[in-house]
Design a protein around this motif. Structure first.
Motif, PDB file in Angstrom:
ATOM      1  N   GLU A  25      -4.502 -10.137   2.164  1.00 14.13           N
ATOM      2  CA  GLU A  25      -4.651 -11.456   1.536  1.00 14.13           C
ATOM      3  C   GLU A  25      -3.397 -11.839   0.752  1.00 14.13           C
ATOM      4  OE1 GLU A  25      -8.777  -9.841   2.174  1.00 14.13           O
ATOM      5  OE2 GLU A  25      -6.846  -9.047   1.463  1.00 14.13           O
ATOM      6  N   LEU A  26      -2.799 -10.875   0.068  1.00 17.47           N
ATOM      7  CA  LEU A  26      -1.583 -11.146  -0.697  1.00 17.47           C
ATOM      8  C   LEU A  26      -0.409 -11.446   0.224  1.00 17.47           C
ATOM      9  CD1 LEU A  26      -1.801  -8.411  -3.497  1.00 17.47           C
ATOM     10  CD2 LEU A  26      -2.283 -10.856  -3.706  1.00 17.47           C
ATOM     11  N   VAL A  27      -0.305 -10.717   1.322  1.00 13.87           N
ATOM     12  CA  VAL A  27       0.780 -10.956   2.277  1.00 13.87           C
ATOM     13  C   VAL A  27       0.687 -12.370   2.836  1.00 13.87           C
ATOM     14  CG1 VAL A  27       1.784 -10.273   4.489  1.00 13.87           C
ATOM     15  CG2 VAL A  27       0.991  -8.513   2.888  1.00 13.87           C
ATOM     16  N   VAL A  28      -0.517 -12.791   3.210  1.00 13.99           N
ATOM     17  CA  VAL A  28      -0.701 -14.135   3.762  1.00 13.99           C
ATOM     18  C   VAL A  28      -0.294 -15.193   2.738  1.00 13.99           C
ATOM     19  CG1 VAL A  28      -2.434 -15.811   4.490  1.00 13.99           C
ATOM     20  CG2 VAL A  28      -2.479 -13.493   5.418  1.00 13.99           C
ATOM     21  N   ASP A  29      -0.736 -15.048   1.505  1.00 10.95           N
ATOM     22  CA  ASP A  29      -0.383 -16.038   0.462  1.00 10.95           C
ATOM     23  C   ASP A  29       1.125 -16.049   0.207  1.00 10.95           C
ATOM     24  OD1 ASP A  29      -3.009 -16.796   0.187  1.00 10.95           O
ATOM     25  OD2 ASP A  29      -3.389 -15.547  -1.583  1.00 10.95           O
ATOM     26  N   ALA A  30       1.746 -14.863   0.185  1.00 11.81           N
ATOM     27  CA  ALA A  30       3.190 -14.785  -0.050  1.00 11.81           C
ATOM     28  C   ALA A  30       3.964 -15.423   1.097  1.00 11.81           C
ATOM     29  CB  ALA A  30       3.606 -13.328  -0.226  1.00 11.81           C
ATOM     30  N   TYR A  31       3.516 -15.188   2.328  1.00 10.81           N
ATOM     31  CA  TYR A  31       4.195 -15.768   3.486  1.00 10.81           C
ATOM     32  C   TYR A  31       4.061 -17.287   3.497  1.00 10.81           C
ATOM     33  CZ  TYR A  31       5.609 -11.544   6.003  1.00 10.81           C
ATOM     34  OH  TYR A  31       6.254 -10.397   6.394  1.00 10.81           O
ATOM     35  N   LYS A  32       2.902 -17.795   3.147  1.00 14.51           N
ATOM     36  CA  LYS A  32       2.727 -19.249   3.092  1.00 14.51           C
ATOM     37  C   LYS A  32       3.652 -19.846   2.041  1.00 14.51           C
ATOM     38  CE  LYS A  32      -2.064 -19.405   4.759  1.00 14.51           C
ATOM     39  NZ  LYS A  32      -3.483 -19.691   4.413  1.00 14.51           N
ATOM     40  N   TRP A  33       3.791 -19.157   0.926  1.00 12.51           N
ATOM     41  CA  TRP A  33       4.696 -19.631  -0.125  1.00 12.51           C
ATOM     42  C   TRP A  33       6.142 -19.607   0.372  1.00 12.51           C
ATOM     43  CZ3 TRP A  33       8.399 -16.405  -2.482  1.00 12.51           C
ATOM     44  CH2 TRP A  33       9.116 -17.003  -3.537  1.00 12.51           C
ATOM     45  N   LEU A  34       6.522 -18.506   1.038  1.00 13.77           N
ATOM     46  CA  LEU A  34       7.897 -18.398   1.531  1.00 13.77           C
ATOM     47  C   LEU A  34       8.208 -19.525   2.524  1.00 13.77           C
ATOM     48  CD1 LEU A  34      10.472 -16.503   1.516  1.00 13.77           C
ATOM     49  CD2 LEU A  34       9.591 -15.630   3.683  1.00 13.77           C
ATOM     50  N   LEU A  35       7.282 -19.796   3.434  1.00 16.60           N
ATOM     51  CA  LEU A  35       7.514 -20.856   4.422  1.00 16.60           C
ATOM     52  C   LEU A  35       7.585 -22.219   3.741  1.00 16.60           C
ATOM     53  CD1 LEU A  35       5.184 -19.633   7.310  1.00 16.60           C
ATOM     54  CD2 LEU A  35       7.672 -19.426   7.156  1.00 16.60           C
ATOM     55  N   HIS A  36       6.883 -22.371   2.642  1.00 18.59           N
ATOM     56  CA  HIS A  36       6.928 -23.640   1.908  1.00 18.59           C
ATOM     57  C   HIS A  36       8.307 -23.870   1.283  1.00 18.59           C
ATOM     58  CE1 HIS A  36       5.648 -27.012  -0.572  1.00 18.59           C
ATOM     59  NE2 HIS A  36       6.143 -26.394  -1.633  1.00 18.59           N
ATOM     60  N   ILE A  37       8.937 -22.797   0.792  1.00 14.19           N
ATOM     61  CA  ILE A  37      10.245 -22.971   0.145  1.00 14.19           C
ATOM     62  C   ILE A  37      11.391 -22.967   1.146  1.00 14.19           C
ATOM     63  CG2 ILE A  37       9.406 -21.913  -1.985  1.00 14.19           C
ATOM     64  CD1 ILE A  37      11.134 -19.445  -1.267  1.00 14.19           C
ATOM     65  N   LEU A  38      11.082 -22.882   2.461  1.00 17.46           N
ATOM     66  CA  LEU A  38      12.149 -22.911   3.462  1.00 17.46           C
ATOM     67  C   LEU A  38      12.874 -24.249   3.506  1.00 17.46           C
ATOM     68  CD1 LEU A  38      10.916 -20.898   6.587  1.00 17.46           C
ATOM     69  CD2 LEU A  38      12.553 -20.246   4.830  1.00 17.46           C
ATOM     70  N   ASN A  39      12.333 -25.248   2.826  1.00 17.91           N
ATOM     71  CA  ASN A  39      13.053 -26.522   2.723  1.00 17.91           C
ATOM     72  C   ASN A  39      14.407 -26.322   2.046  1.00 17.91           C
ATOM     73  OD1 ASN A  39      10.958 -27.980   3.908  1.00 17.91           O
ATOM     74  ND2 ASN A  39       9.920 -28.285   1.958  1.00 17.91           N
ATOM     75  N   ASP A  40      14.515 -25.263   1.242  1.00 17.41           N
ATOM     76  CA  ASP A  40      15.758 -24.981   0.526  1.00 17.41           C
ATOM     77  C   ASP A  40      16.520 -23.812   1.151  1.00 17.41           C
ATOM     78  OD1 ASP A  40      15.181 -26.961  -1.382  1.00 17.41           O
ATOM     79  OD2 ASP A  40      13.884 -25.572  -2.475  1.00 17.41           O
ATOM     80  N   LYS A  41      16.253 -23.526   2.416  1.00 15.98           N
ATOM     81  CA  LYS A  41      16.895 -22.384   3.070  1.00 15.98           C
ATOM     82  C   LYS A  41      18.373 -22.650   3.316  1.00 15.98           C
ATOM     83  CE  LYS A  41      15.917 -23.720   7.900  1.00 15.98           C
ATOM     84  NZ  LYS A  41      15.545 -25.101   7.608  1.00 15.98           N
ATOM     85  N   HIS A  42      19.098 -21.575   3.529  1.00 11.30           N
ATOM     86  CA  HIS A  42      20.522 -21.647   3.834  1.00 11.30           C
ATOM     87  C   HIS A  42      20.696 -21.225   5.290  1.00 11.30           C
ATOM     88  CE1 HIS A  42      21.374 -21.922  -0.519  1.00 11.30           C
ATOM     89  NE2 HIS A  42      20.349 -21.086  -0.613  1.00 11.30           N
ATOM     90  N   ASP A  43      21.087 -22.147   6.138  1.00  9.52           N
ATOM     91  CA  ASP A  43      21.243 -21.860   7.566  1.00  9.52           C
ATOM     92  C   ASP A  43      22.625 -21.304   7.863  1.00  9.52           C
ATOM     93  OD1 ASP A  43      18.695 -22.811   8.469  1.00  9.52           O
ATOM     94  OD2 ASP A  43      19.424 -24.856   8.174  1.00  9.52           O
ATOM     95  N   LEU A  44      22.689 -20.379   8.831  1.00  4.79           N
ATOM     96  CA  LEU A  44      23.994 -19.972   9.337  1.00  4.79           C
ATOM     97  C   LEU A  44      24.618 -21.154  10.064  1.00  4.79           C
ATOM     98  CD1 LEU A  44      23.718 -16.369  10.842  1.00  4.79           C
ATOM     99  CD2 LEU A  44      24.602 -17.056   8.626  1.00  4.79           C
ATOM    100  N   ASN A  45      25.864 -21.432   9.748  1.00  3.39           N
ATOM    101  CA  ASN A  45      26.576 -22.536  10.392  1.00  3.39           C
ATOM    102  C   ASN A  45      27.153 -22.036  11.714  1.00  3.39           C
ATOM    103  OD1 ASN A  45      28.236 -24.600  11.220  1.00  3.39           O
ATOM    104  ND2 ASN A  45      29.165 -24.931   9.212  1.00  3.39           N
ATOM    105  N   MET A  46      26.499 -22.392  12.820  1.00 10.86           N
ATOM    106  CA  MET A  46      26.896 -21.865  14.125  1.00 10.86           C
ATOM    107  C   MET A  46      28.182 -22.509  14.648  1.00 10.86           C
ATOM    108  SD  MET A  46      24.629 -19.659  14.231  1.00 10.86           S
ATOM    109  CE  MET A  46      24.897 -18.911  15.844  1.00 10.86           C
ATOM    110  N   GLU A  47      28.701 -23.509  13.933  1.00  7.82           N
ATOM    111  CA  GLU A  47      29.990 -24.088  14.320  1.00  7.82           C
ATOM    112  C   GLU A  47      31.145 -23.214  13.851  1.00  7.82           C
ATOM    113  OE1 GLU A  47      30.243 -28.076  12.949  1.00  7.82           O
ATOM    114  OE2 GLU A  47      28.596 -28.809  14.216  1.00  7.82           O
ATOM    115  N   LEU A  48      30.877 -22.329  12.901  1.00  5.66           N
ATOM    116  CA  LEU A  48      31.898 -21.396  12.433  1.00  5.66           C
ATOM    117  C   LEU A  48      31.912 -20.176  13.342  1.00  5.66           C
ATOM    118  CD1 LEU A  48      31.204 -21.589   8.585  1.00  5.66           C
ATOM    119  CD2 LEU A  48      32.971 -22.796   9.901  1.00  5.66           C
TER     120      LEU A  48
END
Length: 275
Positions: free
Chosen positions: A101-124
């Motif tokens: 139950e804790l893993v599921v809640d933590a994963y949902k939270w993590l996916l929610h904050i992915l709006n602020d993720k840092h993507d690898l720039n594949m042009e580099l």
């Protein structure tokens, strides 16, 4: 992160033999947990444990997202299914007080904050992809204590414009250089090369005056440039990963080194399989 921020760094994959220590580090001695999201990150039980503990205790988490990352589906994020989603391991998270139950809640939270993720720039190209991601994390976290680990009272961040690849190797072709070759666009191999360079850099500077040349850091090198660099090299370190011996560019480097009687040093990554 260590070179760019003057902060200590705790890499979980170096400490998988003692999960109690690993989880305690995330719980009590972690300024910031940095989650590198690739194909299987969220399927790894120890990663699930780290993310869950960070969510419970401090929620100081940054994410770096590789293009290979695919988030779990809503069905996989059900309590009844999360155990099947996680890869098989020789331990159970519940032994460390981490229930599904804790893993599921933590994963949902993590996916929610992915709006602020840092993507690898594949042009580099080459290591600059990783350097740009590090720079992005440090810039957005510079008002806080940053890192995936371990130390209190850290010094002020030193975020300079000079990149790790600028500091470790001159990308001009110099006779007698130690050359690192890995399969183009294979980020696992690029990361392996970067880690290896970090380990040997101080010693190499003493014995190879021409320095190091990382071929994947070069932007669109011509075939003749690569052949000229390899044929005059001190030695060639070949990072072998999945598909290396199917890569025309990698094979050309190996054949040139052998033909010109240049010392060729193979380094296998876990994904490499000999035909």
């Amino acid at each position: 992160f260590v070179q760019r921020s003057n902060q200590s760094c705790f890499l979980d994959s170096d400490h998988l033999t003692n999960l109690e220590e690993l989880f305690d580090t995330v719980r009590c001695r972690c300024g910031r947990l940095i989650v590198y999201l690739t194909t299987d990150t969220m399927r790894r039980p120890w990663c699930a444990g780290e993310i869950t503990i960070a969510w419970q205790v401090h929620q100081r988490v940054s994410t770096i997202c590789h293009p290979s990352f695919v988030p779990p589906t809503s069905t996989e994020l059900q309590v009844a299914n999360i155990g099947k989603y996680l890869a098989t391991a020789d331990f159970k998270l519940v032994e460390y007080g981490i229930v599904d139950e804790l893993v599921v809640d933590a994963y949902k939270w993590l996916l929610h904050i992915l709006n602020d993720k840092h993507d690898l720039n594949m042009e580099l190209v080459g290591r600059r992809r990783f350097e740009a991601a590090v720079q992005s994390v440090l810039l957005t976290s510079s008002s806080r204590t940053v890192l995936a680990a371990v130390r209190r009272g850290m010094s002020k961040l030193d975020i300079s414009s000079k990149t790790t690849s600028d500091m470790t190797s001159d990308q001009s072709v110099k006779p007698g250089a130690l050359i690192f070759s890995s399969m183009p666009d294979d980020d696992e191999a690029t990361a392996a090369a970067g880690i290896l360079i970090g380990q040997v850099q101080a010693r190499i500077v003493e014995i190879v005056p021409a320095g190091m040349l990382v071929l994947t850091d070069m932007a669109d090198p011509t075939s003749s440039e690569v052949i000229r660099a390899v044929s005059t090299a001190h030695a060639v370190v070949v990072i072998l990963s999945g598909g290396s011996l199917e890569s025309t560019a990698q094979l050309q480097i190996i054949v040139t080194a052998v033909t010109e009687d240049i010392t060729c040093i193979p380094v296998n990554t876990p994904s490499f399989r000999f035909p």
